[in-house]
Design a protein around this motif. Sequence first.
Motif, short mmCIF file in Angstrom:
data_model
loop_
_atom_site.label_atom_id
_atom_site.label_comp_id
_atom_site.label_asym_id
_atom_site.label_seq_id
_atom_site.Cartn_x
_atom_site.Cartn_y
_atom_site.Cartn_z
N TYR A 159 42.23 33.38 71.64
CA TYR A 159 43.60 33.56 72.14
C TYR A 159 44.25 34.86 71.68
O TYR A 159 44.74 35.64 72.48
CB TYR A 159 44.45 32.37 71.68
CG TYR A 159 45.87 32.41 72.17
CD1 TYR A 159 46.21 31.88 73.40
CD2 TYR A 159 46.88 32.98 71.38
CE1 TYR A 159 47.52 31.92 73.85
CE2 TYR A 159 48.18 33.02 71.82
CZ TYR A 159 48.50 32.49 73.06
OH TYR A 159 49.79 32.54 73.51
N LYS A 160 44.23 35.11 70.36
CA LYS A 160 44.97 36.24 69.81
C LYS A 160 44.37 37.56 70.29
O LYS A 160 43.20 37.85 70.10
CB LYS A 160 44.92 36.19 68.28
CG LYS A 160 46.12 36.82 67.59
CD LYS A 160 47.34 35.92 67.73
CE LYS A 160 48.48 36.42 66.84
NZ LYS A 160 49.67 35.57 66.96
N ASN B 240 43.97 38.37 73.40
CA ASN B 240 43.38 38.20 74.74
C ASN B 240 44.28 37.38 75.65
O ASN B 240 43.83 36.86 76.68
CB ASN B 240 42.01 37.51 74.62
CG ASN B 240 41.02 38.34 73.85
OD1 ASN B 240 40.64 39.43 74.27
ND2 ASN B 240 40.59 37.84 72.70
N GLU B 241 45.56 37.29 75.30
CA GLU B 241 46.47 36.39 76.00
C GLU B 241 46.54 36.65 77.50
O GLU B 241 46.69 35.71 78.30
CB GLU B 241 47.88 36.50 75.41
CG GLU B 241 47.99 35.99 73.98
CD GLU B 241 47.78 37.07 72.94
OE1 GLU B 241 48.26 36.90 71.81
OE2 GLU B 241 47.13 38.10 73.27
N THR B 242 46.45 37.90 77.92
CA THR B 242 46.63 38.23 79.34
C THR B 242 45.31 38.34 80.10
O THR B 242 45.30 38.63 81.29
CB THR B 242 47.39 39.56 79.49
OG1 THR B 242 46.62 40.62 78.89
CG2 THR B 242 48.75 39.47 78.84
N CYS C 290 41.04 33.61 82.31
CA CYS C 290 40.40 32.48 81.64
C CYS C 290 39.66 31.64 82.67
O CYS C 290 38.58 32.03 83.13
CB CYS C 290 41.46 31.68 80.88
SG CYS C 290 40.80 30.49 79.71
N THR D 169 45.53 33.12 83.26
CA THR D 169 45.40 33.87 82.02
C THR D 169 45.15 32.92 80.86
O THR D 169 45.44 31.72 80.93
CB THR D 169 46.66 34.69 81.71
OG1 THR D 169 47.74 33.78 81.45
CG2 THR D 169 47.01 35.63 82.85
N VAL D 170 44.63 33.46 79.78
CA VAL D 170 44.43 32.68 78.56
C VAL D 170 45.75 32.05 78.12
O VAL D 170 45.81 30.87 77.77
CB VAL D 170 43.86 33.58 77.44
CG1 VAL D 170 43.86 32.85 76.10
CG2 VAL D 170 42.44 34.04 77.79
N GLU D 171 46.80 32.83 78.14
CA GLU D 171 48.11 32.34 77.72
C GLU D 171 48.56 31.16 78.57
O GLU D 171 49.08 30.16 78.04
CB GLU D 171 49.14 33.47 77.82
CG GLU D 171 50.50 33.14 77.25
CD GLU D 171 51.41 34.35 77.20
OE1 GLU D 171 52.14 34.49 76.20
OE2 GLU D 171 51.38 35.16 78.15
N TYR E 221 46.44 27.97 77.70
CA TYR E 221 46.87 27.39 76.42
C TYR E 221 48.26 26.75 76.54
O TYR E 221 48.54 25.73 75.90
CB TYR E 221 46.87 28.44 75.32
CG TYR E 221 45.52 28.58 74.63
CD1 TYR E 221 45.26 27.91 73.45
CD2 TYR E 221 44.53 29.40 75.18
CE1 TYR E 221 44.03 28.04 72.81
CE2 TYR E 221 43.30 29.54 74.55
CZ TYR E 221 43.06 28.86 73.37
OH TYR E 221 41.83 28.99 72.75
N LYS F 299 45.06 29.36 68.17
CA LYS F 299 46.17 30.29 68.41
C LYS F 299 46.67 30.96 67.13
O LYS F 299 47.57 31.80 67.18
CB LYS F 299 47.33 29.54 69.08
CG LYS F 299 47.03 29.05 70.49
CD LYS F 299 48.24 28.36 71.11
CE LYS F 299 49.34 29.35 71.43
NZ LYS F 299 50.48 28.70 72.14
#
Length: 533
Positions: free
Chosen positions: A174-175, A177-179, A182, A203-205, A208, A254
């Motif tokens: 996550y950290k 790579n949020e945008t 996924c 997106t990853v964000e 999650y 996260k």
Amino acid sequence: MKLKYLFIAATLALPVFTACEDLDTAPEGATLTEEQKGEVGEAKPERAEAGVRGIFSQFNVYMPNYDAIGSRHNDFGYSSIMMFTDANTEDVVSDDNGYNWAGNSLTFDDRVYTSRESQIVWNDYYKIIFSANTVISSLDAESEDALTQYYLGQGLAARAFSYLELAQLYQFNYKGNETKPCVPLITDENSSEAATNGAPRATVEDVYAQVEKDLTLAIELLDKAAAAGQKRSDRRYIDVAVAYGLRARMNLAKQNWSAAAADAQAAIDKTDARPATIDEVSAPTFCNANEPNWMWAIYIAETDDVVQSGIVNWISHCGTFNYGYGQYSGGHQISKKLYNSIADTDIRKGWWSDADGVSQNLSDEWNAYLADEGFAPYTNCKFAPYQNILNNDVNANDIPLMRVEEMYLILAEAQQMAGQNGKATLENFVRTYRDPAYSCTASDVQNEIYRQKRIELWGEGRIWFDVMRLGKGVDRRGAGFGSTSVFNIASNDPILLWRLPQTEINGNSALTDADNNTATAVPTAIKDEDVAL
């Protein structure tokens, strides 16, 4: 001769395809509207029971992907994914031979987007999601009925479980790579649109965020349901402690350290499980969902198709003391360098045989079995055969999905990273339950907790998610792998990510080849040498 029966045993159980009974179809065959589904769920929530059973039946299905990939002896539900991810690591050693059905994962050939493994992983998670969406869409989130709250909590938590694992398989942590892209995010709210127009990679964000939303609501609902007396019938289902445990895993990924510590502590406080004692793990075990340390499990019955097949099941491949593929593939060993890091005073050292092929936790008879069957040193002695019968050919072992010991290790790491005394939590846990002489002398306490997890959860399909979460890469030098499987893969190598299967790219109108993870060559074997853990 045993050998020929290994190949024909599975033909005794022909592929059986079952569809969970969902609420999209009325008994008369007419399609229910969304409004009608809500009315059914609210008026008679017990009708959602079949849908909930359908969710968890996906964890244990005989060849669920037969229509897509044909007959494959590594296709037996979620525990197939457990086996694949363990084979990707440096900790679970096996031989790349004709009897090792995790061979493609051992060599990372599973990352080819036409591989059968890529289909199994993708299909199995999204079948759970589909079943969960069906249950969620049929129930009213505002209902005060305890049974409704319980069933809805099951659906939300199961969906969150699947997306949390998908997120860690198809993208880096996550950290930072949020945008990044996924996986497609399909819920009860957009499933009709996705069926018509496809669904892009979220997106990853965003993935999650959905996981957190689902788990937070699931915890609220399951807590209310339990307070009203509505509890799970057995450990194949999710209770509030398991939901907290899932959210602890998510917050750890996260790097929400304080939240992860709080969730792990809540899981410990609310579960009916307790850590297994030193005496309880001083012989092969980890085979029955009623063991005191299990929080969540895959239940296996003797009548299940995977058992009736004889060999198309998890313990056939991953066990040592039962009849199955393990007897012919050479079984699974622990990394020599990880084994050598275990203190002699630690009861877990006997979870594997030593350099002489003997385990301190086994009787003479069971040690003789290891020698007679030709198992290599460092062989798995952790998992008991069904009913603890040596060389049992009934492979009906239950499979752990979450043990309370994991929560103690999450708690220790989260506390340490949050500036609290996680080291003390770690030392207290290990001294009490595994090694009375243990003392944490490592300067990197987080890495020491990771080592403890590698030992404690070995072979249970969990450690790959820590490999990805912590950016560890895969260094098999000195671990004991065959010469063709010795790799040193960097933590940012694209080969660590799974690729969306070609069938999804072809069938999802919102995706093209350009949307997939980077295609990269499988790793090339390197010279083996002894290196530090």
